[in-house]
Design a protein around this motif. Structure first.
Motif, PDB file in Angstrom:
ATOM      1  N   PRO A   1       0.838  -1.204   0.000  1.00 45.53           N
ATOM      2  CA  PRO A   1       0.000   0.000   0.000  1.00 45.53           C
ATOM      3  C   PRO A   1       0.875   1.257   0.000  1.00 45.53           C
ATOM      4  CG  PRO A   1       0.053  -1.016   2.173  1.00 45.53           C
ATOM      5  CD  PRO A   1       0.744  -1.964   1.241  1.00 45.53           C
ATOM      6  N   THR A   2       0.311   2.333  -0.496  1.00 43.89           N
ATOM      7  CA  THR A   2       1.025   3.602  -0.579  1.00 43.89           C
ATOM      8  C   THR A   2       0.528   4.529   0.524  1.00 43.89           C
ATOM      9  OG1 THR A   2       0.975   3.289  -2.959  1.00 43.89           O
ATOM     10  CG2 THR A   2       1.664   5.451  -2.172  1.00 43.89           C
ATOM     11  N   ALA A   3       1.453   5.266   1.108  1.00 45.98           N
ATOM     12  CA  ALA A   3       1.081   6.212   2.153  1.00 45.98           C
ATOM     13  C   ALA A   3       0.659   7.548   1.533  1.00 45.98           C
ATOM     14  CB  ALA A   3       2.262   6.426   3.091  1.00 45.98           C
TER      15      ALA A   3
ATOM     16  N   VAL B   1       0.868  11.620   2.199  1.00 47.04           N
ATOM     17  CA  VAL B   1       1.520  12.671   2.983  1.00 47.04           C
ATOM     18  C   VAL B   1       0.877  14.004   2.628  1.00 47.04           C
ATOM     19  CG1 VAL B   1       3.699  13.866   3.435  1.00 47.04           C
ATOM     20  CG2 VAL B   1       3.700  11.397   3.018  1.00 47.04           C
ATOM     21  N   GLU B   2       0.450  14.721   3.649  1.00 44.82           N
ATOM     22  CA  GLU B   2      -0.108  16.062   3.415  1.00 44.82           C
ATOM     23  C   GLU B   2       0.450  17.003   4.456  1.00 44.82           C
ATOM     24  OE1 GLU B   2      -4.484  15.049   1.501  1.00 44.82           O
ATOM     25  OE2 GLU B   2      -4.294  16.219   3.355  1.00 44.82           O
ATOM     26  N   GLY B   3       1.384  17.854   4.022  1.00 46.40           N
ATOM     27  CA  GLY B   3       1.952  18.830   4.949  1.00 46.40           C
ATOM     28  C   GLY B   3       2.550  18.168   6.172  1.00 46.40           C
ATOM     29  N   ASP B   4       2.002  18.483   7.340  1.00 49.33           N
ATOM     30  CA  ASP B   4       2.570  18.002   8.599  1.00 49.33           C
ATOM     31  C   ASP B   4       2.020  16.653   9.031  1.00 49.33           C
ATOM     32  OD1 ASP B   4       4.215  20.123   8.842  1.00 49.33           O
ATOM     33  OD2 ASP B   4       3.194  21.044  10.560  1.00 49.33           O
ATOM     34  N   SER B   5       1.234  16.013   8.193  1.00 52.68           N
ATOM     35  CA  SER B   5       0.711  14.717   8.621  1.00 52.68           C
ATOM     36  C   SER B   5       0.792  13.687   7.495  1.00 52.68           C
ATOM     37  CB  SER B   5      -0.736  14.852   9.128  1.00 52.68           C
ATOM     38  OG  SER B   5      -1.604  15.028   8.045  1.00 52.68           O
TER      39      SER B   5
ATOM     40  N   PRO C   1       7.203   7.504   3.376  1.00 49.67           N
ATOM     41  CA  PRO C   1       8.562   7.765   2.897  1.00 49.67           C
ATOM     42  C   PRO C   1       9.365   8.612   3.877  1.00 49.67           C
ATOM     43  CG  PRO C   1       6.912   8.874   1.519  1.00 49.67           C
ATOM     44  CD  PRO C   1       6.169   8.002   2.459  1.00 49.67           C
ATOM     45  N   GLY C   2      10.656   8.299   3.953  1.00 57.26           N
ATOM     46  CA  GLY C   2      11.523   9.005   4.881  1.00 57.26           C
ATOM     47  C   GLY C   2      11.572  10.497   4.639  1.00 57.26           C
ATOM     48  N   SER C   3      11.296  10.925   3.424  1.00 52.68           N
ATOM     49  CA  SER C   3      11.341  12.358   3.115  1.00 52.68           C
ATOM     50  C   SER C   3      10.357  13.151   3.974  1.00 52.68           C
ATOM     51  CB  SER C   3      11.039  12.581   1.629  1.00 52.68           C
ATOM     52  OG  SER C   3       9.796  11.987   1.295  1.00 52.68           O
ATOM     53  N   PHE C   4       9.374  12.479   4.525  1.00 49.14           N
ATOM     54  CA  PHE C   4       8.419  13.154   5.415  1.00 49.14           C
ATOM     55  C   PHE C   4       9.131  13.766   6.623  1.00 49.14           C
ATOM     56  CE2 PHE C   4       5.252  12.608   8.994  1.00 49.14           C
ATOM     57  CZ  PHE C   4       4.439  13.679   8.637  1.00 49.14           C
ATOM     58  N   LEU C   5      10.276  13.206   6.985  1.00 55.03           N
ATOM     59  CA  LEU C   5      11.015  13.702   8.159  1.00 55.03           C
ATOM     60  C   LEU C   5      12.128  14.675   7.778  1.00 55.03           C
ATOM     61  CD1 LEU C   5      11.368  10.441  10.320  1.00 55.03           C
ATOM     62  CD2 LEU C   5       9.461  12.060  10.201  1.00 55.03           C
TER      63      LEU C   5
ATOM     64  N   GLY D   1      14.495   4.665   8.584  1.00 55.84           N
ATOM     65  CA  GLY D   1      15.230   3.411   8.659  1.00 55.84           C
ATOM     66  C   GLY D   1      16.036   3.157   7.401  1.00 55.84           C
ATOM     67  N   SER D   2      16.729   2.038   7.415  1.00 57.07           N
ATOM     68  CA  SER D   2      17.642   1.718   6.315  1.00 57.07           C
ATOM     69  C   SER D   2      16.905   1.358   5.034  1.00 57.07           C
ATOM     70  CB  SER D   2      18.562   0.572   6.727  1.00 57.07           C
ATOM     71  OG  SER D   2      17.815  -0.592   7.036  1.00 57.07           O
ATOM     72  N   HIS D   3      15.581   1.220   5.111  1.00 60.40           N
ATOM     73  CA  HIS D   3      14.779   0.920   3.927  1.00 60.40           C
ATOM     74  C   HIS D   3      14.227   2.188   3.295  1.00 60.40           C
ATOM     75  CE1 HIS D   3      15.114  -2.853   5.923  1.00 60.40           C
ATOM     76  NE2 HIS D   3      14.464  -2.380   6.950  1.00 60.40           N
ATOM     77  N   GLY D   4      14.477   3.352   3.967  1.00 59.93           N
ATOM     78  CA  GLY D   4      14.011   4.614   3.415  1.00 59.93           C
ATOM     79  C   GLY D   4      12.628   5.020   3.900  1.00 59.93           C
ATOM     80  N   TYR D   5      12.089   4.291   4.866  1.00 56.86           N
ATOM     81  CA  TYR D   5      10.764   4.588   5.393  1.00 56.86           C
ATOM     82  C   TYR D   5      10.856   5.100   6.835  1.00 56.86           C
ATOM     83  CZ  TYR D   5       8.973   1.693   1.565  1.00 56.86           C
ATOM     84  OH  TYR D   5       8.670   1.168   0.340  1.00 56.86           O
ATOM     85  N   VAL D   6       9.789   5.751   7.255  1.00 55.46           N
ATOM     86  CA  VAL D   6       9.688   6.168   8.649  1.00 55.46           C
ATOM     87  C   VAL D   6       9.508   4.937   9.535  1.00 55.46           C
ATOM     88  CG1 VAL D   6       8.330   7.480  10.326  1.00 55.46           C
ATOM     89  CG2 VAL D   6       8.728   8.413   8.018  1.00 55.46           C
ATOM     90  N   GLU D   7      10.319   4.851  10.582  1.00 54.74           N
ATOM     91  CA  GLU D   7      10.236   3.748  11.541  1.00 54.74           C
ATOM     92  C   GLU D   7       9.919   4.277  12.936  1.00 54.74           C
ATOM     93  OE1 GLU D   7      13.806   0.917   9.700  1.00 54.74           O
ATOM     94  OE2 GLU D   7      13.801   1.515  11.811  1.00 54.74           O
ATOM     95  N   CYS D   8       9.164   3.520  13.698  1.00 54.75           N
ATOM     96  CA  CYS D   8       8.880   3.840  15.098  1.00 54.75           C
ATOM     97  C   CYS D   8       9.695   2.877  15.956  1.00 54.75           C
ATOM     98  CB  CYS D   8       7.391   3.700  15.377  1.00 54.75           C
ATOM     99  SG  CYS D   8       6.395   4.852  14.407  1.00 54.75           S
ATOM    100  N   ASP D   9      10.673   3.427  16.669  1.00 61.76           N
ATOM    101  CA  ASP D   9      11.700   2.610  17.303  1.00 61.76           C
ATOM    102  C   ASP D   9      11.843   2.947  18.786  1.00 61.76           C
ATOM    103  OD1 ASP D   9      12.168   1.910  14.637  1.00 61.76           O
ATOM    104  OD2 ASP D   9      13.933   3.180  14.440  1.00 61.76           O
ATOM    105  N   VAL D  10      12.597   2.119  19.478  1.00 63.82           N
ATOM    106  CA  VAL D  10      13.035   2.384  20.847  1.00 63.82           C
ATOM    107  C   VAL D  10      14.530   2.096  20.903  1.00 63.82           C
ATOM    108  CG1 VAL D  10      12.975   1.474  23.219  1.00 63.82           C
ATOM    109  CG2 VAL D  10      10.839   1.998  22.022  1.00 63.82           C
ATOM    110  N   ASN D  11      15.302   2.975  21.514  1.00 61.56           N
ATOM    111  CA  ASN D  11      16.733   2.713  21.674  1.00 61.56           C
ATOM    112  C   ASN D  11      16.928   1.511  22.584  1.00 61.56           C
ATOM    113  OD1 ASN D  11      19.532   2.937  21.620  1.00 61.56           O
ATOM    114  ND2 ASN D  11      19.581   4.484  23.268  1.00 61.56           N
ATOM    115  N   ARG D  12      17.574   0.484  22.050  1.00 64.95           N
ATOM    116  CA  ARG D  12      17.824  -0.760  22.778  1.00 64.95           C
ATOM    117  C   ARG D  12      16.550  -1.412  23.307  1.00 64.95           C
ATOM    118  NH1 ARG D  12      23.735  -0.585  25.520  1.00 64.95           N
ATOM    119  NH2 ARG D  12      24.622   1.114  24.291  1.00 64.95           N
ATOM    120  N   GLY D  13      15.446  -1.183  22.585  1.00 64.70           N
ATOM    121  CA  GLY D  13      14.196  -1.808  22.998  1.00 64.70           C
ATOM    122  C   GLY D  13      13.327  -2.053  21.786  1.00 64.70           C
TER     123      GLY D  13
END
Lengths: 255, 255, 255
Positions: C160-162, C164-168, C187-191, C225-237
């Protein structure tokens, strides 16, 4: 030969292999990709205990909690072995052991990189290309690569030392292995000539044995493990659980 | 070629590979290092079901609950395949199968060793050197090695046989695989011509099918697995849980 | 070179390797055998993100919930890469990416097979022989094999495609990786240019960072992330747990 060790699990190691194989026909040997996650000390232990058994090779070791920060990419040489790893100490113990075994002095270099494709996967974007380049240049010759410069200093990592006094020893659990054996830093010589005697580990008693099968399945024993240290084990079970020991725990052994 | 199978998980197989590669340029192929821990029977099953697919090779198999005791190190030959393993029966079923397929008789030898560096890791200190030595000497010629002597006897291991009578069969669960399929010792021929019928396995009903996807995800089925035995499975789920079956359980199948 | 990817865990991949090695001296490289079980979409994601890093090769990919049904065995070619897989879409995304990178058009073929030895393990009985045959015939030439015929159509699979509109942005969690990083399709460009700002992911706030270690261990972050997408992560978790995200979940990102 390039050996690969990481905490990446699956499938990230494949991208590293692909990157290397685009640049090199080197034989690739997986050491493991199941190192405890982001645990530099455990990775330093396991690489010290496995890599010295290999013939001369380039050893790629990526356990890298600092990925994306300004930590350096380190390249090392000890005789005809080379190491490529983040500069967080992870390959210092194995280099020290190889140096002790061969008489060669470790030499340390920085692999300069800029703007890798990702900030989160330097295994693929920095360390794999570095390992391929070091391999292709040759272990004896890799400082001819423009990206390689001498390292002024490099992060060190040393394991704590145990104290042995007569019938008692104080040390630490360095790691717990996949079988659940709790591997301490107390030298195996502490058990010399004591087979069959009872030892207390933090108050839990177990016999000193030279084979797991010397006790019944599920029973505790203390032995000298394959790393030369005292281990707290269970025959066909988990020593860490039976002795209540985790990596980093202080351990007091007493006959 | 040297194939490697063990229950070592990570990272102990790496030390075995390093030891071998110091002595041999053999191609190394990992069979698995995730065999069920210290389960000689499961290891005997899985090596019988995988190693015969390989071209001629030296097959190193280390599942060794007797490590450090006086059990022998065994070397076997069936035609152009060799086996190196502890003398606990683990490679007897695969040797028997290869013998049946090729007409060659299994020959058994002892690999003599003394005082290995450890009492707990003969994979590294006994079996890996033995596999390298056997490979370098050649499968047809390894008894020229001084360490190799004929085995007077060797521990055997046989799987139980199922009983089939008309519409019912009595057998046993030999292993449960990674997918949760409960693999019995009842020959697949018991299901010949019965596709679509309902079978009861220890009182739990399921249809006989030739594809997992013949039933809805999460639903039970009974089929002939890739080993030629009757399996109790679930489409995209775990048959062992849905049928309440574990390795070693008796199983009664009835149409 | 033949690369192998599957969801088989252990020890079934060994049978595939043995079958191939009987027919071919190809270098074998394990991509992974720990793909999420019977999850064609996850397998399509991970092969797309790993296989393009490899040099030209035959890529064997077996995630095959339809084994034993009448789904075809598919063989594909994109330039000097070939794919062998069930016709369930699993190699379409990687082929599309390689096509975009190289300009070569994907070509699709059916590998005809009848009556394989099993109905449940076509990895061993259909796909491994097919991969060996394709490798031995050569990627540029495999349609000379009698078993290879042009595919009239082949099952497709698109992510599926995401939006993106402005800030969301509105998207979906494509996969969760072994570290617990929840990888979205945004896409990572959002950030771009937003490092240090706070982003809400389904109502959970976290800072935008370029390194895990920019936040304390156990703290959330959002990164590319390394795939070029936005990732939701935790440092060491685990990001999936901290953000409450699973594969397939809708995700709304908002600055």
């Amino acid at each position: 030969m390039i050996t690969l060790a990481s905490d990446f699990g699956s499938p990230y190691p494949a991208a590293m292999k692909g990157v290397i194989l685009r640049e090199s026909d080197a034989r690739l040997v997986d050491v493991t990709h199941e190192l405890p996650r982001q645990d530099v000390r455990a990775a330093a232990f396991w690489t010290r205990e496995t890599l010295p058994y290999f013939p001369p090779a380039v050893h790629l070791v990526v356990v890298d909690p600092g990925v994306g920060t300004d930590r350096d990419a380190l390249v090392g040489r000890v005789g005809d072995h080379a190491f490529v790893a983040p500069d967080n100490g992870v390959v210092r113990p194995v280099a020290r052991r190889l140096a002790a075994e061969t008489g060669a002095d470790p030499e340390w270099f920085v692999y300069e990189y800029e703007d890798p494709a990702s900030t989160t996967f330097h295994g693929r974007d920095v360390f794999a290309p570095a390992a391929a380049a070091v391999h292709e240049a040759g272990v004896e010759n890799f400082e001819s690569l423009p990206a390689i410069t001498p390292a002024d200093d490099a992060v060190d990592l040393r394991f704590p030392t145990a104290t042995v006094e007569g019938d008692s020893a104080r040390g630490e659990v360095l790691v717990v292995d996949d079988f659940g054996n709790a591997i301490t830093n107390v030298p195996g010589s502490f058990l010399d000539g004591r087979a069959g005697e009872t030892l207390s580990a933090n108050g839990t008693d177990a016999p000193v044995e030279t084979a797991y099968a010397a006790v019944d399945p599920g029973e505790r024993l203390v032995t000298v493990g394959s790393h030369g240290y005292v281990e707290c084990d269970v025959n066909r079970g988990r020593g860490d659980e039976a002795f209540g020991l985790e990596p980093g725990d202080d351990v007091r052994l007493r006959f």
